[in-house]
Design a protein around this motif. Structure first.
Motif, PDB file in Angstrom:
ATOM      1  N   LEU A 265       0.737  -1.168  -0.033  1.00  0.00           N
ATOM      2  CA  LEU A 265      -0.231  -0.038  -0.246  1.00  0.00           C
ATOM      3  C   LEU A 265       0.869   1.063   0.137  1.00  0.00           C
ATOM      4  O   LEU A 265       0.561   2.218  -0.663  1.00  0.00           O
ATOM      5  N   LEU A 266       2.037   1.292   0.683  1.00  0.00           N
ATOM      6  CA  LEU A 266       2.875   2.348   0.757  1.00  0.00           C
ATOM      7  C   LEU A 266       3.445   2.534  -0.580  1.00  0.00           C
ATOM      8  O   LEU A 266       3.375   3.714  -1.015  1.00  0.00           O
ATOM      9  N   ALA A 267       3.739   1.349  -1.219  1.00  0.00           N
ATOM     10  CA  ALA A 267       4.513   1.408  -2.376  1.00  0.00           C
ATOM     11  C   ALA A 267       3.597   2.227  -3.617  1.00  0.00           C
ATOM     12  O   ALA A 267       3.842   3.084  -4.437  1.00  0.00           O
ATOM     13  N   MET A 268       2.390   1.691  -3.376  1.00  0.00           N
ATOM     14  CA  MET A 268       1.220   2.306  -4.390  1.00  0.00           C
ATOM     15  C   MET A 268       0.949   3.716  -4.127  1.00  0.00           C
ATOM     16  O   MET A 268       0.621   4.504  -4.942  1.00  0.00           O
ATOM     17  N   ALA A 269       1.071   4.010  -2.968  1.00  0.00           N
ATOM     18  CA  ALA A 269       0.720   5.623  -2.417  1.00  0.00           C
ATOM     19  C   ALA A 269       1.708   6.406  -2.984  1.00  0.00           C
ATOM     20  O   ALA A 269       1.476   7.606  -3.581  1.00  0.00           O
ATOM     21  N   VAL A 270       3.165   6.008  -3.206  1.00  0.00           N
ATOM     22  CA  VAL A 270       4.130   6.754  -3.479  1.00  0.00           C
ATOM     23  C   VAL A 270       4.313   6.834  -4.933  1.00  0.00           C
ATOM     24  O   VAL A 270       4.337   7.947  -5.341  1.00  0.00           O
ATOM     25  N   LEU A 271       3.680   5.717  -5.520  1.00  0.00           N
ATOM     26  CA  LEU A 271       3.674   6.029  -6.833  1.00  0.00           C
ATOM     27  C   LEU A 271       2.470   6.725  -7.625  1.00  0.00           C
ATOM     28  O   LEU A 271       2.581   7.638  -8.594  1.00  0.00           O
ATOM     29  N   PHE A 272       1.423   6.635  -6.804  1.00  0.00           N
ATOM     30  CA  PHE A 272       0.373   7.593  -7.020  1.00  0.00           C
ATOM     31  C   PHE A 272       0.690   8.997  -6.996  1.00  0.00           C
ATOM     32  O   PHE A 272       0.349  10.003  -7.756  1.00  0.00           O
ATOM     33  N   VAL A 273       1.348   9.404  -5.936  1.00  0.00           N
ATOM     34  CA  VAL A 273       1.791  10.850  -5.646  1.00  0.00           C
ATOM     35  C   VAL A 273       2.686  11.282  -6.644  1.00  0.00           C
ATOM     36  O   VAL A 273       2.916  12.557  -7.183  1.00  0.00           O
TER      37      VAL A 273
END
Length: 501
Positions: A265-273
């Protein structure tokens, strides 16, 4: 209390006589067909305040109307906005559920909480856990009973806290849920009566929901500690032998799975931002704004992918996903569970299509807005009146989507003509729906909770449960309404790109 219980029994009897929501919409569809013919013959009309064009009611008992009823039935269903949104999001959510991720999160959030914080944490977890739909009731309610008993408190009190939290949490949580997509889709369809370009996204009430989640957890905690705690002392029978936390503690593989899900989830949030930060990013809108980004307008797909990714990561590490074929199998299970909603959507979509094509929605909205404007009703009174109407209806029609599909086509456009955004009307509906979910005996979960209570107190009945849940309903309805009025007065946005007025 006797009068109240008598009233609730009357509501239960009257509600039990109502047909399934599918037949309610089918009946209303037939009624709209006949009424459109009568109103068209009578020359019913209104003048649009937007472009001064005359709006006439069109008869569905006409060649053009038959085309809508028969020729466009499939199109009416396929184009029903909530249909695609809910199906797409559930494809991801069900993977997180079937792999055991949501179950583990619910159990891991509570089993090690200090006793003095127990009520607030159970309330907050229940509110956020509503994203798990029915599973939240099945998992959290017995778990709350056990953890309350483990710290020397009434297990019945734990059951009531969990029930109130999950029920209220259907309409206020930190995580964008399928409910947000469902309500937003219905609001979009209703808003397009006035503005054909209107779109109410699943993020429309996110800011208000996230803050309200904390508010509701605080309110549930205060009612529990100040009102219900003493009332439940000595309420329970002897403890059963299997009332232990053994089955609820997380196993080592589950903890590893949760860490993997968190990192994913953290990795996906970083990619989203990262995808939205560069000013020339392909993921920004045509005019370079973040709100026009396909990642925001397509938030349903983003959420589905996020749930799919974290659920799969958990399953691979925890051992609940053993082969690639397991993931689509979980998705298929989710679609199967959606079958009752898909059946209901067919009847609801036809009713809404008839109502809007006939022009009755526009005429009724314009005439209603003219009446309210002539009466010069203060906005606070208008809002409170709408909330109370929806609250009373919810005592009988406990399906949030079914009730919103019934009243949104009238109230959303009517209030839009009074400069009230559809997102604002939807937020008010959330308050009404959440408040009475807790107390109405028409709720299918009411009986479920009563069954859990009877495990600890065999003579528990409807009166017992109502007496314990009514303080939550009254407090939430009053305080949350006042909170909303304050939010509206301050002009705070309800969500990204969703001003309050």
């Amino acid at each position: 209390m006797g009068l109240l219980l008598g009233s609730l029994r009357g509501i239960e009897k009257a509600g039990n006589k109502l047909p399934h929501p599918f037949w309610i919409f089918a009946f209303l569809g037939g009624f709209v067909i006949l009424l459109s013919a009568v109103l068209s013959w009578a020359g019913a009309h209104a003048v649009s305040p937007i472009d001064d064009e005359r709006i006439d009611v069109q008869s569905l008992l006409s060649p053009e109307g038959f085309q809508v009823i028969f020729g466009e039935a499939v199109t009416n269903y396929v184009n029903f906005p909530p249909l695609g949104l809910v199906v797409v999001i559930m494809l991801g959510v069900v993977v997180a559920e079937q792999t055991g991720l949501i179950n583990a999160i619910l159990r891991g959030s509570i089993t090690r909480v200090p006793a003095k914080y127990m009520t607030f944490v159970v309330a907050l977890v229940g509110i956020c856990g509503s994203i798990a739909s029915d599973a939240a009731y099945v998992i959290l309610i017995p778990l709350a009973a056990v953890v309350f008993q483990a710290v020397g408190r009434s297990p019945t009190l734990g059951i009531v806290v969990a029930f109130a939290s999950v029920s209220a949490g259907w309409n206020a949580t930190f995580v964008v849920a399928p409910t947000d997509a469902l309500l937003g889709g219905i609001s979009t369809e209703a808003a397009r009566v006035i503005d054909p370009e209107a779109t109410v996204t699943p993020l429309a009430n996110y800011f208000f929901n996230a803050v309200s989640a904390v508010l509701l957890a605080v309110l549930i905690t205060l009612v529990t500690e100040l009102v219900l705690r003493k009332r439940t002392e000595g309420l329970d029978d002897a403890t059963t032998e299997d009332d232990t936390l053994g089955d609820f503690h997380l196993q080592p593989e589950e903890r590893k799975g949760l860490r993997a899900a968190g990192l994913t989830l953290l990795a996906m949030a970083v990619l989203f931002v990262a995808a939205l930060v560069p000013e020339n990013s392909w993921f920004r809108g045509a005019d370079g704004t973040v709100m026009e980004s396909p990642l925001v307008s397509g938030i349903a797909v983003v959420l589905a992918v996020a749930f799919l990714a974290v659920g799969t990561a958990y399953g691979l590490v925890a051992g609940t996903v053993r082969q690639a074929a397991d993931v689509p199998a979980f998705m298929a299970k989710g679609i199967k569970d959606l079958a009752p909603a898909l059946v209901l959507f067919f009847a609801a979509s036809q009713f809404l299509a008839y109502f809007q094509w006939s022009g009755m929605a526009e005429v009724l909205s314009v005439r209603g807005a003219e009446l309210l404007e002539a009466l010069d009703v203060p906005v606070a009174v208008l809002f409170i009146g709408f909330i109370l109407i929806a609250t009373l209806m919810n005592l009988f029609i406990t399906s949030g989507s079914a009730q919103w599909a019934l009243i949104a086509p009238v109230f959303v456009p009517m209030l839009m003509l009074l400069d009230v955004n559809p997102e604002t009307t939807q937020a008010m509906y959330r308050i009404a729906d959440a408040s009475t979910n807790i107390v109405t005996p028409m709720s299918p979960y009411f009986v479920l909770v009563l069954g859990f209570m009877q495990r600890y107190r065999k003579d528990s009945g409807i009166g017992t449960l109502v007496s314990l849940t009514l303080p939550f309903t009254v407090t939430i309805l009053i305080v949350w309404t006042l909170f909303f009025l304050g939010w509206y007065t301050l002009g705070l946005p309800l969500g990204p790109g969703a001003p309050v007025s």
